[in-house]
Design an enzyme around this catalytic site. Structure first.
Site, PDB file in Angstrom:
ATOM      1  N   GLU A  49       0.826  -1.208   0.000  1.00 32.41           N
ATOM      2  CA  GLU A  49       0.000   0.000   0.000  1.00 32.41           C
ATOM      3  C   GLU A  49       0.860   1.258   0.000  1.00 32.41           C
ATOM      4  O   GLU A  49       0.510   2.251  -0.643  1.00 32.41           O
ATOM      5  CB  GLU A  49      -0.949  -0.002   1.197  1.00 32.41           C
ATOM      6  CG  GLU A  49      -2.040  -1.067   1.121  1.00 32.41           C
ATOM      7  CD  GLU A  49      -2.945  -0.905  -0.090  1.00 32.41           C
ATOM      8  OE1 GLU A  49      -2.958   0.181  -0.698  1.00 32.41           O
ATOM      9  OE2 GLU A  49      -3.648  -1.871  -0.435  1.00 32.41           O
ATOM     10  N   TYR A 130      -6.229   6.852   3.806  1.00 33.74           N
ATOM     11  CA  TYR A 130      -6.378   5.767   2.839  1.00 33.74           C
ATOM     12  C   TYR A 130      -5.663   4.499   3.300  1.00 33.74           C
ATOM     13  O   TYR A 130      -6.258   3.412   3.350  1.00 33.74           O
ATOM     14  CB  TYR A 130      -5.851   6.175   1.450  1.00 33.74           C
ATOM     15  CG  TYR A 130      -5.597   4.947   0.619  1.00 33.74           C
ATOM     16  CD1 TYR A 130      -6.646   4.262   0.029  1.00 33.74           C
ATOM     17  CD2 TYR A 130      -4.315   4.395   0.527  1.00 33.74           C
ATOM     18  CE1 TYR A 130      -6.441   3.085  -0.670  1.00 33.74           C
ATOM     19  CE2 TYR A 130      -4.105   3.219  -0.163  1.00 33.74           C
ATOM     20  CZ  TYR A 130      -5.168   2.571  -0.761  1.00 33.74           C
ATOM     21  OH  TYR A 130      -4.965   1.401  -1.439  1.00 33.74           O
ATOM     22  N   ASP A 148      -9.663   5.808  -2.359  1.00 37.13           N
ATOM     23  CA  ASP A 148      -8.534   6.299  -3.154  1.00 37.13           C
ATOM     24  C   ASP A 148      -9.102   6.946  -4.416  1.00 37.13           C
ATOM     25  O   ASP A 148     -10.310   7.148  -4.530  1.00 37.13           O
ATOM     26  CB  ASP A 148      -7.583   5.147  -3.493  1.00 37.13           C
ATOM     27  CG  ASP A 148      -8.167   4.247  -4.557  1.00 37.13           C
ATOM     28  OD1 ASP A 148      -9.404   4.120  -4.613  1.00 37.13           O
ATOM     29  OD2 ASP A 148      -7.403   3.670  -5.342  1.00 37.13           O
TER      30      ASP A 148
END
Length: 359
Positions: A49, A130, A148
């Site tokens: 991520e 996020y 996102d």
DNA sequence: CAGCCGTGGGC
DNA sequence: TGCCCAAGGCT
């Protein structure tokens, strides 16, 4: 009208699509793997991520493989030297991510494990709204809403939100939250992002292939491709400068480590002028500098850069005012701009380029 | 809070 | 070619 029933149908339709069409990615535990008892590794989810922030899947894959091979768990990464990690990150961009990655790994290693809550994750360096939601949902199966750029686009179309980004961000996040299911929130999040990346694309969305076509207000109105609307962005100015490429007699390049914050922060680079309309040409050491023909062009997020490259060969006892000689330095550890400068010097200098192994 | 922060690929 | 965009975070 949209109610709980409709949103349950949407989540279910999306998950059915995901079960059938999910991309195979190195950090992903697919439905079949999960059925076999495999659980996502929080370290790999977190690392992926961070790398995926504003970065395409295609760009991330090779970096993810190299990182996880070299540092298989968070303890190994925490024990690495800063310069090793920065060198491995070179070329991926947004270097603050790498600095925060190191700091985060060390905090987590110290604590013994990743936090498994949104707030705990959110408190770590490099983890914002996020990433905290993504790790909580994907690694820990918590029903957090992951928002996102893909999700914003999907939701703006699904609900035909006309307000432009970024003003509409809070609205889109609220609407996204109404879709998040209690079951399989991690798969749902990844499905939304997959959908945005492969079907609900910025231009030419493939609505005919979309599992949510029947729920989509923008599709019904024929305006899917026009959404999300965006406020126009400011034009990029062009800045110029000179990069000084020098090699000592033993072949060691003259490099400096850039300041820890700011552009290319913490990364190695060639000494150079400031980047502006009218740069001060002062070189890092008096020498017989050759100005190479052509310029290196590079575009950053908010400006264009045109660098002239100067090349010199320095005696073994040279004492530059800036930078230091680094014998055996590997050019792949340079950020892309500095790598371009290196390659330009290599290509444009012909016989002048060093190190040349000759008598 | 709006500006800063990389890079490569698609069209 | 030049612009848009991408699984954002920090200050």
């Amino acid at each position: 009208m949209r109610d709980g029933t409709a949103t349950r149908h949407e989540a279910a339709a999306l998950l059915r699509w995901y079960d059938r069409a999910a991309r195979v990615l190195p950090w992903r535990v697919g439905p079949a793997d999960r059925a076999a008892g495999e659980r996502p590794d929080p370290y790999r989810v977190w690392l992926s991520e961070i790398m995926l922030q504003q970065t395409t899947v295609a760009s991330v894959k090779a970096y993810f493989d190299r990182f996880t091979t070299r540092w298989p768990d968070v303890g190994a990464l925490a024990a690495a030297e800063d310069a090793e990690v920065m060198a491995e990150w070179a070329g991926l961009g947004y270097y603050a991510r790498a600095r925060n990655l190191i700091a985060c790994a060390r905090q987590v290693a110290q604590a013994g494990a990743f936090p498994d809550t949104l707030d705990g994750l959110r408190a770590l360096p490099g983890i914002g709204a996020y990433t905290a939601a993504a790790v909580a949902a994907i690694a820990f199966d918590r029903p957090e809403t992951v928002v996102d750029g893909n999700v914003e686009r999907v939701v703006s179309r699904l609900f035909a939100v006309q307000d432009p980004l970024p003003k509409s961000k809070p609205t889109l996040a609220r609407l996204a939250a109404t879709l998040t299911p209690q079951q399989r929130p991690g798969d749902f999040a990844q499905a939304m992002m997959d959908l945005g990346a492969t079907v609900c694309t910025p231009r030419n969305p493939r609505c005919a292939d979309c599992p949510l076509e029947g729920f989509c207000a923008a599709r019904a109105q024929g305006i899917a491709a026009e959404l999300p609307r965006k406020t126009p962005k400011a034009p990029k100015p062009t800045r110029r400068g000179i990069a000084y490429v020098a090699f000592r007699a033993d072949g060691a390049p003259l490099l400096e480590t850039r300041p820890p914050k700011g552009l290319l922060g913490g990364m190695p680079g060639w000494p150079g002028t400031d980047w502006s309309d009218d740069p001060d040409p002062a070189p890092p050491i008096p020498a017989d500098w050759t100005i190479l023909p052509g310029v290196v062009k590079h575009t950053f997020t908010h400006f264009h850069l045109e660098l002239t490259v100067a090349l010199a060969h320095l005696p073994q006892d040279a004492a530059p005012e800036r930078g230091d000689f680094r014998p055996g330095f590997d050019p792949t550890a340079l950020p892309t701009l500095m790598r371009k400068v290196h390659d330009h010097a290599d290509a444009a200098s012909g016989d002048l380029f060093a190190p040349r192994k000759r008598d």
